[in-house]
Design an enzyme around this catalytic site. Structure first.
Site, PDB file in Angstrom:
ATOM      1  N   LYS A  22      56.443   1.333  16.207  1.00 38.08           N
ATOM      2  CA  LYS A  22      57.053   2.308  17.129  1.00 38.08           C
ATOM      3  C   LYS A  22      58.122   1.653  17.994  1.00 38.08           C
ATOM      4  CE  LYS A  22      54.699   3.309  21.101  1.00 38.08           C
ATOM      5  NZ  LYS A  22      55.496   3.071  22.314  1.00 38.08           N
ATOM      6  N   ASN A  23      57.771   0.508  18.592  1.00 40.19           N
ATOM      7  CA  ASN A  23      58.686  -0.088  19.576  1.00 40.19           C
ATOM      8  C   ASN A  23      59.869  -0.811  18.936  1.00 40.19           C
ATOM      9  OD1 ASN A  23      57.126   1.008  21.526  1.00 40.19           O
ATOM     10  ND2 ASN A  23      56.124  -0.903  22.140  1.00 40.19           N
ATOM     11  N   ARG A  93      59.468   7.508  28.095  1.00 41.88           N
ATOM     12  CA  ARG A  93      60.377   6.688  28.902  1.00 41.88           C
ATOM     13  C   ARG A  93      61.405   5.953  28.067  1.00 41.88           C
ATOM     14  NH1 ARG A  93      58.649   5.942  33.766  1.00 41.88           N
ATOM     15  NH2 ARG A  93      59.798   4.013  33.981  1.00 41.88           N
ATOM     16  N   CYS A 117      54.852   6.253  35.821  1.00 40.95           N
ATOM     17  CA  CYS A 117      54.010   6.733  34.723  1.00 40.95           C
ATOM     18  C   CYS A 117      52.608   6.159  34.865  1.00 40.95           C
ATOM     19  CB  CYS A 117      54.626   6.437  33.366  1.00 40.95           C
ATOM     20  SG  CYS A 117      54.261   4.833  32.728  1.00 40.95           S
ATOM     21  N   ARG A 122      57.398   1.374  36.738  1.00 39.75           N
ATOM     22  CA  ARG A 122      58.349   1.237  35.627  1.00 39.75           C
ATOM     23  C   ARG A 122      59.767   1.721  35.931  1.00 39.75           C
ATOM     24  NH1 ARG A 122      55.684   2.854  30.049  1.00 39.75           N
ATOM     25  NH2 ARG A 122      57.149   1.329  29.256  1.00 39.75           N
ATOM     26  N   ASP A 306      50.248  -4.737  25.644  1.00 44.02           N
ATOM     27  CA  ASP A 306      49.872  -3.586  24.809  1.00 44.02           C
ATOM     28  C   ASP A 306      48.555  -3.800  24.064  1.00 44.02           C
ATOM     29  OD1 ASP A 306      52.093  -2.242  25.645  1.00 44.02           O
ATOM     30  OD2 ASP A 306      53.294  -2.676  23.872  1.00 44.02           O
ATOM     31  N   ARG A 398      50.958   9.513  20.088  1.00 39.90           N
ATOM     32  CA  ARG A 398      52.291   8.991  20.418  1.00 39.90           C
ATOM     33  C   ARG A 398      52.544   7.682  19.675  1.00 39.90           C
ATOM     34  NH1 ARG A 398      53.240   7.709  26.232  1.00 39.90           N
ATOM     35  NH2 ARG A 398      55.036   6.909  25.166  1.00 39.90           N
TER      36      ARG A 398
END
Ligand code: EPU
Length: 423
Positions: A22-23, A93, A117, A122, A306, A398
């Site tokens: 994802k990132n 975000r 958040c 952040r 994470d 997500r």
């Protein structure tokens, strides 16, 4: 909204395939805004955050098509709109990643300023400060950030006061469109930053030093679209390592990139796992009971924030006491109260969590307000006695592609059910 129901206490065994990261995919999709043309991506994860990014690109007039097998094409021939609206930014975000490319291509961009958040405040002040260094004018109006560089951006030295992943990515993208050379100091070294630099170079940019804390971008090169394969997700990889560790199981994790999870691998070995690896796989055998270990999160190549919550789930049932220190985000312990409801013995003091391992957890109704916290409750639920109901699955979707299907295939009793209680 759905919930995940797990009947825990089963040893899991089998093979699990890792999806694209994802990132890595999010900044890569944002980078398509840098030049006109059609990009072809493969190994794109099927996630809610990717759908949000696609919706955002469509707002900018991109034409995006999803094909079978994780292939997505993005055509950015006509980009006229340069505004990231509130409704999309508030759900994700990482929407802020469009600022840099739009500024480079159109000389302007506008973003609904992200609020706080679930895991911390952040802010994006370091992104904005970096754009200012390159000559952009930044103003705030009715909750929106306007960035404008009518005469173009100019290369500069930019020093990041803190290591920021998306900040480094945003500046790297903006700098490809700046006149002259930009040097990013104290840059993030995450694999996703290296992946984005590789993509930009494939597009014709000149980006050097990614993977170190100093990245040099010789801007102003003509960019063209490229074909890009998304790298494997290192957080999903680590999450399944935690699953093996907590269930005393044996998982072969395939389609991953072991060097990206080295700090995590070493920590799970410390907790008693036996781990062997090949070029794109890891075999993880969990111990009868995990050993305690201290974990401190820090920027790559240290232990990733994470993975903090998932590691904590394992330590919650370890044979002894552990200390977890969260050094990146100020509020990333939202899972602790839920784990306590499952019988975990965890005390939070500032950025430290003191964990006294208990012999076993028990199933409960739990819910979390962020993605990795939700994943950690699934990990905990797989080892807990009885039924665990993980609510607000929205967060999980997500960032994890069909996690319950993958876990079912290796022997978990796990289902997705409609959650009748709307609260
Ligand atoms: N920070 C500032 N100002 C800034 C930018 C960051 O103060 O302008 C602070 C943050 O508040 C935080 C620290 O710097 O305390 C590091 O934040 P960073 O900017 O590195 O985080 P990010 O880029 O917003 C990415 C990942 C996160 C991951 C962090 C840290 C993406 C899309 N997101 O966020 O992933 O936790 O880096 O590694 O790449 C997730 O996938 O669950 C997730 C939250």
């Amino acid at each position: 909204m759905d919930k995940i129901v797990i009947e825990g206490g089963r040893r899991l065994e089998g093979e699990i395939k890792i999806a694209g990261a994802k990132n890595a995919a999010l900044p890569a999709f944002a980078a398509t805004l840098l030049c006109p043309g059609k990009f072809v991506f493969s190994n794109v994860p099927d996630l809610r955050d990717m759908d949000t990014m696609i919706a955002l690109l469509k707002v900018m007039d991109a034409v995006v098509e999803k094909h079978d097998g994780g292939v997505v094409t993005v055509n950015t021939e006509n980009i006229v709109h340069c505004e990231a609206p509130y409704d999309l930014v508030r759900t994700m975000r990482a929407s802020c990643l469009v600022l840099g490319p739009l500024l480079a291509r159109l000389g302007k961009s506008r973003l609904s300023l992200p609020g706080g958040c679930a895991i911390g405040e952040r802010p994006i002040n370091l992104h904005l400060k970096g754009f200012q260094s390159l000559g952009a004018e930044i103003s705030l109006e009715e909750g929106y950030v306007n960035a404008a560089a009518p005469d173009g951006l100019t290369g500069q030295r930019v020093y990041f006061d803190l290591v920021t992943v998306t900040g480094t990515e945003n500046l790297m993208m903006a700098a490809t469109g700046a006149k002259g050379t930009t040097v990013l100091e104290n840059a993030a070294r995450e694999p996703e930053v290296v992946f984005l630099a590789d993509m930009l170079n494939k597009m014709g940019a000149d980006v050097r030093g990614a993977g170190t804390d100093k990245i040099t971008i010789n801007g102003g090169k003509e960019l063209k679209p490229a074909e890009i394969a998304i790298i494997p997700d290192r957080v999903e990889t680590g999450t399944f390592m935690a699953v093996s560790a907590i269930t005393g199981g044996f998982l072969k994790i395939v389609g991953c990139h072991p060097p990206h999870v080295e700090a995590v691998t070493l920590k799970f070995i410390e907790m008693g796992c036996k781990i062997s690896e090949g070029p794109d796989w890891l075999e993880v055998t969990g111990p009868a009971r995990p050993r305690p270990a201290d974990v401190e999160t820090n920027p790559y190549p240290s232990f990733p924030t994470d993975m903090q919550a998932q590691a904590m789930a394992v330590l919650a049932v370890a044979d002894g006491a552990s200390v977890v220190t969260e050094s990146i985000f100020e509020n990333r312990y939202m899972h602790v109260a839920e784990m306590r409801r499952m019988g975990a013995n965890i005390l939070i003091k500032g950025k430290n969590a003191f964990i006294h391992g208990v012999p076993s957890l028990s199933g409960a109704q739990v819910m979390a307000t962020d993605l990795r916290a939700s994943a950690s409750l699934i990990v905990a639920g797989l080892a807990a006695k009885g039924k665990t109901h993980v609510r607000r699955v929205y967060h999980l979707d997500r960032g994890y592609e069909r996690i319950e299907e993958k876990l079912r295939k290796v022997g978990a009793k796990i289902t997705r059910q409609p959650d009748k209680d709307k609260k």
